[in-house]
Design a protein around this motif. Structure first.
Motif, PDB file in Angstrom:
ATOM      1  N   UNK A  14       0.838  -1.204   0.000  1.00 24.58           N
ATOM      2  CA  UNK A  14       0.000   0.000   0.000  1.00 24.58           C
ATOM      3  C   UNK A  14       0.873   1.255   0.000  1.00 24.58           C
ATOM      4  N   UNK A  15       1.880   1.231   0.845  1.00 26.67           N
ATOM      5  CA  UNK A  15       2.821   2.342   0.937  1.00 26.67           C
ATOM      6  C   UNK A  15       3.541   2.548  -0.391  1.00 26.67           C
ATOM      7  N   UNK A  16       3.974   1.440  -0.971  1.00 26.50           N
ATOM      8  CA  UNK A  16       4.662   1.511  -2.253  1.00 26.50           C
ATOM      9  C   UNK A  16       3.754   2.053  -3.340  1.00 26.50           C
ATOM     10  N   UNK A  17       2.516   1.639  -3.327  1.00 25.44           N
ATOM     11  CA  UNK A  17       1.555   2.114  -4.309  1.00 25.44           C
ATOM     12  C   UNK A  17       1.414   3.628  -4.223  1.00 25.44           C
ATOM     13  N   UNK A  18       1.382   4.106  -2.979  1.00 24.12           N
ATOM     14  CA  UNK A  18       1.287   5.542  -2.744  1.00 24.12           C
ATOM     15  C   UNK A  18       2.502   6.268  -3.331  1.00 24.12           C
ATOM     16  N   UNK A 139      -6.390  -6.708   8.423  1.00 21.50           N
ATOM     17  CA  UNK A 139      -6.002  -5.778   7.363  1.00 21.50           C
ATOM     18  C   UNK A 139      -6.627  -4.416   7.617  1.00 21.50           C
ATOM     19  N   UNK A 140      -5.772  -3.416   7.570  1.00 23.93           N
ATOM     20  CA  UNK A 140      -6.235  -2.057   7.764  1.00 23.93           C
ATOM     21  C   UNK A 140      -7.083  -1.646   6.565  1.00 23.93           C
ATOM     22  N   UNK A 141      -8.294  -1.166   6.827  1.00 31.05           N
ATOM     23  CA  UNK A 141      -9.221  -0.863   5.729  1.00 31.05           C
ATOM     24  C   UNK A 141      -8.699   0.231   4.840  1.00 31.05           C
ATOM     25  N   UNK A 142      -8.099   1.263   5.457  1.00 27.81           N
ATOM     26  CA  UNK A 142      -7.599   2.370   4.653  1.00 27.81           C
ATOM     27  C   UNK A 142      -6.515   1.905   3.693  1.00 27.81           C
ATOM     28  N   UNK A 143      -5.653   1.034   4.166  1.00 25.06           N
ATOM     29  CA  UNK A 143      -4.594   0.559   3.277  1.00 25.06           C
ATOM     30  C   UNK A 143      -5.156  -0.290   2.147  1.00 25.06           C
ATOM     31  N   UNK A 144      -6.228  -1.011   2.464  1.00 25.98           N
ATOM     32  CA  UNK A 144      -6.882  -1.758   1.388  1.00 25.98           C
ATOM     33  C   UNK A 144      -7.425  -0.787   0.362  1.00 25.98           C
ATOM     34  N   UNK A 145      -8.006   0.285   0.858  1.00 28.81           N
ATOM     35  CA  UNK A 145      -8.533   1.321  -0.020  1.00 28.81           C
ATOM     36  C   UNK A 145      -7.419   1.873  -0.901  1.00 28.81           C
ATOM     37  N   UNK A 146      -6.263   2.156  -0.263  1.00 28.23           N
ATOM     38  CA  UNK A 146      -5.110   2.677  -1.008  1.00 28.23           C
ATOM     39  C   UNK A 146      -4.699   1.724  -2.120  1.00 28.23           C
ATOM     40  N   UNK A 147      -4.602   0.452  -1.755  1.00 34.98           N
ATOM     41  CA  UNK A 147      -4.209  -0.538  -2.758  1.00 34.98           C
ATOM     42  C   UNK A 147      -5.206  -0.564  -3.906  1.00 34.98           C
ATOM     43  N   UNK A 148      -6.484  -0.534  -3.540  1.00 35.83           N
ATOM     44  CA  UNK A 148      -7.521  -0.589  -4.574  1.00 35.83           C
ATOM     45  C   UNK A 148      -7.411   0.613  -5.501  1.00 35.83           C
TER      46      UNK A 148
END
Lengths: 286, 315, 248
Positions: A14-18, A139-148
């Motif tokens: 997620x961090x990498x995606x950001x 799984x942190x929901x926000x990070x899932x959101x980020x990944x999505x």
């Protein structure tokens, strides 16, 4: 053990995606116009602050504030490109560095003046906060959101680049600007649009990243190394290169900080050195 | 012309006796900028992490003194060697790759050392800084006094000697080759120059010089804190060099003087304002001021010479 | 006698593209050898293989019988192989003398000297002047390279390569871009090259090729089509068809 490994992987991706979302604009700027834009983080900062302000002061819902962040940064990019950046395409990299560092300093000063030097807090909407349990892993929901969001945007970018005429024009211009110009592609216009889009994406990334990366006036300088790393290692001629570099960087950073907190922060430097020694031309060479 | 410059500086004991500490700071910054000129102005290596070597030299000298070895000149030499070693090691990463890679690597190394110094606050004193740096008298005779007289003479002597060395180097075949490598590295390779090796050599020399500048700071202020490694310091030395004029050796000294004095007198203002106007000034320089102060001086000088040559053509 | 330059089965491919295939050249000392071929024939790749800018996929390069295939470009220059570039690759802000001095200093091993000023090096300056005199550039000693006519810049290209005191000189399309009016100086320069220097030139300009070459190699699609004396090449029907067209 596996649960924490998956958790770290998940967070890291997620961090990498950001990082990828923010850095892709920098890659385009360098690849298309050979322009070293060290102020790229500032566009991310603009998006982040606008989003935070929109939510806190004007009660704009989070999901609506995101396109605002994109638009504002894109607009800022467009304006700066016409006024300043345009004159520097043929100038030396040193001049470009000086210009963009100057812009960065000014943006940091303005941000400190308007918003203060402290960390910005962003109120996430209810449906994006909290955890979600999947097969024993939290799984942190926000990070899932980020990944999505990241996956969707990356897919969209790839589609634009490979299926649209504009995308073809961009690829041609990156490959060989002179020939592209001779073929009738208006490289200047292509670049303007691509640059604005890149800045917009940076702003969007900045807004999305307030929760994960934090946001204070020092943001452009704090994360500059990361963006530079993604582009230097990922290269400027593909979309995949910076993507892989960013994901690798994200996972390495999160994993390092989690497993070896003493030296965690230095992991990315080690990764950078190793990658540079092994592949001086970047991860994905043409 | 050059002699006048150095004589004026030497007369500083009488010209600005109350500001010798500030003048020492100017000299230290000037030496740092001089070292940076060698890699940026002459060899064309874009670096935003030169403070790494400045800081290494500062801590080397500071730690040496803190642990009992207060002899200044040997401390200076040790600092130079430490910084040179670091330059040699990191030089391999820096010379391969293009401008963007170099910017990234140098920035990362600077940040890495900053972070390291922060973590090892047991050794470095962290944000609060290194204390207990006690210097023995210079050459056994000159104590570092409160008025900064010894410090000023010390800084002036060291800067002068290193300046002379740098001057000889840029006029030598090696110095000329740096310009060639900056302007056309491919052609230099085709002329038989082992370009990466020579760049590493100048990078090492420059690192040593920056380390010595840092050591001077540690020894004359008897204090070192981790901001010697900060990104701001790396960015500032770039500004100083550009303000003064890159590629002409004196540019670093002039720019350092202008910048340090400006900072000293304006820093009492809101630091936010300082950063804003520094940024704006930087943009203005790169838009309008080619070659910095010395470049402008050269243009004015040329203009005056032409005016004097044709007075008859004035209507 | 050992050839000054020879290659054995030199080849280079990029993925599926075979840029150069099985090129075996032999150049005797003092030879004047031309490589011709249509655009895209692999001439530039061949030069890059010879100079070391590109590592070969197969085959070897030999200078005076010594294998240099694993040597870096700058090492090959020190070994005696110098080149000029098809498009002027000079130092625009330096004067002619300064440019040639750069080459001379490194060739004489003083390029690393960080102490003695360049202008005090009489031997090197004299050597540089000698090269400039050979190319009739001595009048333009103090002119900035960017201010020279294109033809004169082409001569500086050759001067730089000659200053490296090469045993083998690679000229990459020396006449490229030179206006007809300035080509006399170029012809004179090539004619005046020292006899003990082996010259390999890649050229499109048939005037130069037939005027100076003792042997010609025709390169097509990365492979040698034919090699021989100029008269034989000019008469060969296959060569005419592929390259020379209807010229006789």
């Amino acid at each position: 053990m596996i649960a924490s490994l998956l958790g770290v992987l998940f967070d890291g991706l997620a961090y990498g995606m950001l990082l990828f979302l923010i850095s892709v604009g920098l890659s385009v700027t360098l690849g298309l116009m050979n322009f070293v834009n060290l102020a790229h983080g500032a566009f991310g900062m603009v998006g982040g602050y606008l989003c935070a302000a929109a939510i806190a002061r004007w009660n704009v819902p989070f999901l609506a504030a995101l396109p605002l962040a994109f638009g504002a940064s894109a607009l800022a990019g467009l304006v700066l490109e016409r006024l300043l950046y345009r004159r520097f395409y043929r100038r030396s990299h040193l001049d470009q560095v000086l210009l963009t560092i100057g812009l960065t300093f000014m943006s940091i000063a303005v941000a400190t003046f308007v918003f203060g030097p402290q960390q910005q807090a962003l109120r996430l909407p209810e449906y994006l906060s909290g955890q979600f349990s999947l097969a024993g892993v939290d799984l942190n929901i926000y990070r899932m959101f980020l990944l999505a969001v990241g996956v969707v945007l990356t897919a969209a970018l790839t589609l634009v680049l490979e299926r649209t005429r504009f995308g073809a024009a961009v690829r041609a211009a990156v490959d060989n600007p002179r020939v592209a110009e001779a073929l009738g592609i208006r490289v200047g216009l292509v670049f303007q649009i691509a640059f604005a889009a890149g800045c917009g994406l940076a702003g969007l990334g900045g807004a999305l990243g307030v929760e994960v990366l934090g946001l204070d006036p020092g943001f452009p300088l704090k994360y500059m190394v990361y963006f530079l790393l993604v582009v230097a290692v990922g290269g400027t001629s593909t979309l995949k290169g910076p993507l892989y570099a960013a994901l690798l960087l994200g996972v390495a950073d999160v994993a390092g900080k989690y497993y070896i907190p003493q030296v965690g922060a230095f992991i990315i430097y080690a990764v950078m050195v190793i990658l540079l020694i092994l592949r001086p031309q970047g991860l994905v060479s043409r | 012309m050059e002699c006048v410059f150095w004589l004026v500086l030497a007369a500083g004991f009488w010209l600005w006796p109350k500001h010798l500490a500030l003048a020492s700071h100017v000299l230290i910054a000037g030496l740092f900028a001089l070292s940076y000129d060698l890699i940026l102005g002459y060899a064309g290596i874009l670096s935003l992490g030169h403070a790494a070597f400045f800081g290494l030299g500062a801590y080397a000298a500071g730690l040496l003194a803190q642990h009992g070895w207060g002899e200044p000149i040997s401390g200076l030499l040790v600092a130079g060697v430490c910084a040179a070693l670091a330059g040699l090691l990191t030089g391999f990463l820096v010379v391969r790759g293009q401008d963007l890679t170099r910017l990234m690597v140098t920035t990362a190394i600077g940040l890495l050392l900053f972070e390291l110094a922060n973590r090892l606050s047991g050794i470095t004193g962290g944000v609060d800084g290194l204390l207990g740096v006690e210097m023995a008298p210079l050459l056994g005779a000159f104590r570092f006094d409160m008025y900064g007289r010894t410090a000023y003479g010390y800084c002036l002597a060291v800067t002068f000697v290193l300046f002379l060395g740098a001057r000889r180097m840029v006029q030598s075949p090696f110095g000329w080759s740096l310009r060639g490598m900056r302007d056309n590295p491919g052609r230099m390779l085709a002329l038989g120059y082992p370009v990466p090796r020579r760049l590493i050599a100048v990078y090492t020399v420059s690192a040593a010089m920056a380390g010595i500048a840092g050591a001077l700071l540690a020894q004359t202020t008897q204090f070192v804190s981790i901001d010697v490694f900060s990104f701001n310091r790396s960015a500032e030395v770039m500004v100083m060099l550009i303000v003064g004029g890159a590629g002409v050796l004196y540019g670093g000294l002039v720019g350092a003087a202008v910048f340090t004095l400006a900072y000293h007198y304006l820093s009492s203002l809101n630091p936010v304002y300082w950063q804003f106007w520094l940024g704006a000034f930087l943009i203005a320089i790169v838009l309008f001021g080619r070659g910095g102060v010395l470049g402008a001086c050269e243009r004015v000088y040329r203009l005056l010479r032409e005016r004097r040559r044709e007075p008859a053509s004035q209507p | 006698m050992t050839p000054a330059l020879h290659t054995s089965g030199l080849g280079k491919h990029f993925g599926g593209i075979r840029a150069v295939t099985d090129v075996s050249l032999v150049l005797e000392r003092g030879a004047r050898h031309a490589i011709i071929g249509p655009n895209g024939a692999g001439k530039t790749t061949l030069i890059n293989l010879l100079t070391g800018m590109l590592p070969p996929s197969e085959g070897d390069v030999f200078l005076d019988g010594d294998r240099v295939t694993s040597m870096r470009p700058d090492q090959r220059v020190k070994y005696g192989l110098a080149r000029t570039f098809q498009i002027n690759n000079l130092f625009p802000d330096l004067t002619v003398m300064q440019s040639v001095l750069l080459a001379v200093c490194e060739q004489r091993g003083v390029g690393i000297d960080p102490w003695r000023p360049v202008w005090s090096r009489g031997t090197e300056i004299a050597a540089a002047r000698a090269v400039l005199r050979l190319l009739r550039l001595d009048g333009a000693e103090d002119v900035e390279v960017r201010q020279l006519a294109y033809g004169d810049q082409r001569l500086v290209e050759i001067a730089l390569a000659l200053a490296c005191r090469p045993r083998v000189l690679l000229l990459d399309e020396p006449a490229a871009g030179v206006p007809k009016g300035e080509s006399q100086a170029l012809f004179r320069a090539i004619a005046g090259l020292p006899d003990d220097v082996t010259v390999l030139f890649v050229e499109h300009d048939m005037d130069i090729v037939f005027r100076f070459a003792q042997r010609i190699t025709v390169l097509v699609s990365g492979a040698i089509l034919k090699e021989g004396a100029p008269e034989d090449i000019a008469r060969d029907p296959l060569v005419k068809q592929v390259y020379l067209g209807n010229r006789s």
